[in-house]
Write a protein that holds these residues in place. Sequence first.
Motif, short mmCIF file in Angstrom:
data_model
loop_
_atom_site.label_atom_id
_atom_site.label_comp_id
_atom_site.label_asym_id
_atom_site.label_seq_id
_atom_site.Cartn_x
_atom_site.Cartn_y
_atom_site.Cartn_z
N ALA A 283 0.83 -1.17 0.13
CA ALA A 283 0.12 0.03 0.08
C ALA A 283 0.90 1.31 -0.02
N ASN A 284 0.74 1.94 -1.18
CA ASN A 284 1.87 3.17 -1.28
C ASN A 284 1.06 4.41 -1.17
N SER A 285 1.40 5.11 -0.42
CA SER A 285 0.52 6.64 -0.20
C SER A 285 0.94 7.72 -1.11
N GLN A 286 0.23 8.16 -2.06
CA GLN A 286 0.88 9.19 -3.17
C GLN A 286 0.30 10.48 -2.50
N LYS A 287 0.30 11.47 -3.65
CA LYS A 287 -0.23 12.68 -3.46
C LYS A 287 -1.98 12.81 -3.04
N LYS A 288 -2.64 12.26 -3.87
CA LYS A 288 -4.15 12.25 -3.53
C LYS A 288 -4.58 10.75 -3.64
N ARG A 289 -4.09 9.98 -3.95
CA ARG A 289 -4.47 8.61 -3.96
C ARG A 289 -3.34 7.48 -3.19
N VAL A 290 -4.16 6.39 -3.04
CA VAL A 290 -3.44 5.07 -2.37
C VAL A 290 -3.40 4.14 -3.31
N LEU A 291 -2.11 3.49 -3.60
CA LEU A 291 -1.74 2.63 -4.74
C LEU A 291 -1.85 1.25 -3.94
N ILE A 292 -2.70 0.23 -4.17
CA ILE A 292 -2.79 -1.07 -3.25
C ILE A 292 -2.38 -2.21 -4.42
N SER A 293 -1.46 -3.12 -4.14
CA SER A 293 -1.26 -4.30 -5.21
C SER A 293 -1.12 -5.77 -4.23
N VAL A 294 -1.61 -6.42 -4.88
CA VAL A 294 -1.36 -8.12 -4.27
C VAL A 294 -0.67 -8.79 -5.52
N LYS A 295 0.66 -9.17 -5.23
CA LYS A 295 1.42 -9.79 -6.14
C LYS A 295 1.89 -11.26 -5.63
N ASP A 296 1.55 -12.28 -6.60
CA ASP A 296 2.00 -13.50 -6.17
C ASP A 296 3.11 -14.15 -7.19
N SER A 297 3.60 -15.21 -6.78
CA SER A 297 4.43 -15.92 -7.58
C SER A 297 4.09 -17.33 -7.81
N GLY A 298 3.42 -17.34 -8.98
CA GLY A 298 2.55 -18.34 -9.37
C GLY A 298 2.39 -18.68 -10.88
N GLU A 299 1.19 -19.30 -11.19
CA GLU A 299 0.93 -19.63 -12.63
C GLU A 299 0.99 -18.53 -13.72
N GLY A 300 0.48 -17.35 -13.29
CA GLY A 300 0.30 -16.16 -14.09
C GLY A 300 -0.70 -16.26 -15.12
N ILE A 301 -1.09 -15.62 -15.96
CA ILE A 301 -2.29 -15.43 -16.83
C ILE A 301 -1.54 -15.20 -18.24
N ALA A 302 -1.96 -16.20 -19.22
CA ALA A 302 -1.66 -16.07 -20.40
C ALA A 302 -2.06 -14.76 -21.27
N LYS A 303 -1.34 -14.09 -22.15
CA LYS A 303 -1.65 -12.53 -22.55
C LYS A 303 -3.13 -12.77 -23.17
N GLU A 304 -3.53 -13.80 -24.03
CA GLU A 304 -4.70 -13.69 -24.57
C GLU A 304 -5.85 -13.96 -23.72
N LEU A 306 -6.10 -12.11 -20.67
CA LEU A 306 -6.09 -10.99 -19.77
C LEU A 306 -7.39 -10.09 -19.88
N PRO A 307 -7.78 -9.99 -21.02
CA PRO A 307 -9.08 -9.11 -21.10
C PRO A 307 -9.99 -9.72 -20.69
N LYS A 308 -10.14 -11.05 -20.60
CA LYS A 308 -11.28 -11.61 -20.27
C LYS A 308 -11.64 -12.36 -18.83
N ILE A 309 -10.37 -11.85 -17.99
CA ILE A 309 -10.50 -12.23 -16.55
C ILE A 309 -11.71 -11.60 -15.85
N TRP A 310 -12.06 -10.39 -16.50
CA TRP A 310 -13.04 -9.78 -15.59
C TRP A 310 -14.59 -10.18 -15.97
N ILE A 348 -1.15 -6.91 -13.96
CA ILE A 348 0.16 -7.17 -14.70
C ILE A 348 0.57 -8.67 -14.56
N SER A 349 0.58 -9.48 -15.45
CA SER A 349 1.00 -10.83 -15.45
C SER A 349 1.56 -11.53 -16.37
#
Length: 364
Positions: A283-304, A306-310, A348-349
């Motif tokens: 969790a990185n505090s910036q000027k007006k916003r806070v940036l939160i990231s969750v990063k794993d070391s796993g299987e990852g997601i193929a590029k094709e 990525l647009p569909k995971i949502w 980012i995967s």
Amino acid sequence: MKNKNSQLLNHKLLGSCLGAYLVFLTGSFFAALYLTPALISNYFQAVAGTAESRQYLASHSIAIQNVCYLLLAIVFVLSLFPLAVFWLKFYRPFRRIVQSAAQHTDGYHHKPFQYDKDNELGLLNASVNYLSESVHSSGEYQRKFISNISHDFRSPLTSIKGYVEAILDGTIPPEMQEKYLKIVVDETERLNRLTEGLLTLNTFDDRGVYLKQTDFDLVPVIKSTIDLFEGTCQKKNLHIQSSFTAPVIMVHADMTKIQQVLYNLIDNAIKFSYNDSEIVIRANSQKKRVLISVKDSGEGIAKEHLPKIWDRFYKTDASRGRDKKGTGLGLSIVKEIIHAHDQNIDVISTEGVGSEFIFTLNKA
């Protein structure tokens, strides 16, 4: 029936326009036919000073009237040009737009009519095509939705039915029943999660995401959410590390909904992480916003993928067998909640390396 109604609408519009045009021409013609001789006669009487002049003009009155009628015929012919312009520029494309709309409402997807003029008809055609594409996409989504939900419900129900019947008929001996009853409980919990996810998304669709935004410290929320996965992490020997730019990071958001976002992202990271690996939450505090990231070391997601995971029910595993406990709804819920806060979420995967989900929140 719909096509018949659209044709009737076309005929009514055409009949109304032509009727008005014919009434105008007929009225003008009879008015000119009746008034022209009288006007010419009155004009001759007004301008003729002597009896000889009146006699001379009277002998040429028929020729003058014919000239007037010729001019009237020319005016009539010229009036056909606005009618032709109306037909070509308005009525014909309007009729095509109506027919295109009628074809889309009959349940089949047709090639849309293209009318790219920068005017009201162009805007109408673009709106009709957009609506028809939306209806078609909605139908495709509904069919896919039913197919996915049928699969996700049928699989655990089949397992539950099979194991319970095996226990009842004695196929599974008493000493093994506890093992399979635990599987039945797991499948029941999976059905419960699936139902809750569907109800959540249905609520979002009907009324939008209701937010009760307050100012709160994000750090303890992240830590308490991590603690919920202690037992799960021990099974895969995973370590969750948290990193904060400050001991207190105040944000303005719906705390319950953000905790749900964190839960889904961490749960997703655990499911696709390799054993004996690490998950990092920052969790990185910036000027007006806070940036939160969750990063794993796993299987990852193929590029094709990525647009569909949502998308709802989408799973990167084509066999849908690797993620036995997943519902395919977690990331859809995450996206809805973050967008309701007017914030962004991205991923980012790299396949075989891992994934990092990043979203923002407003600072308090």
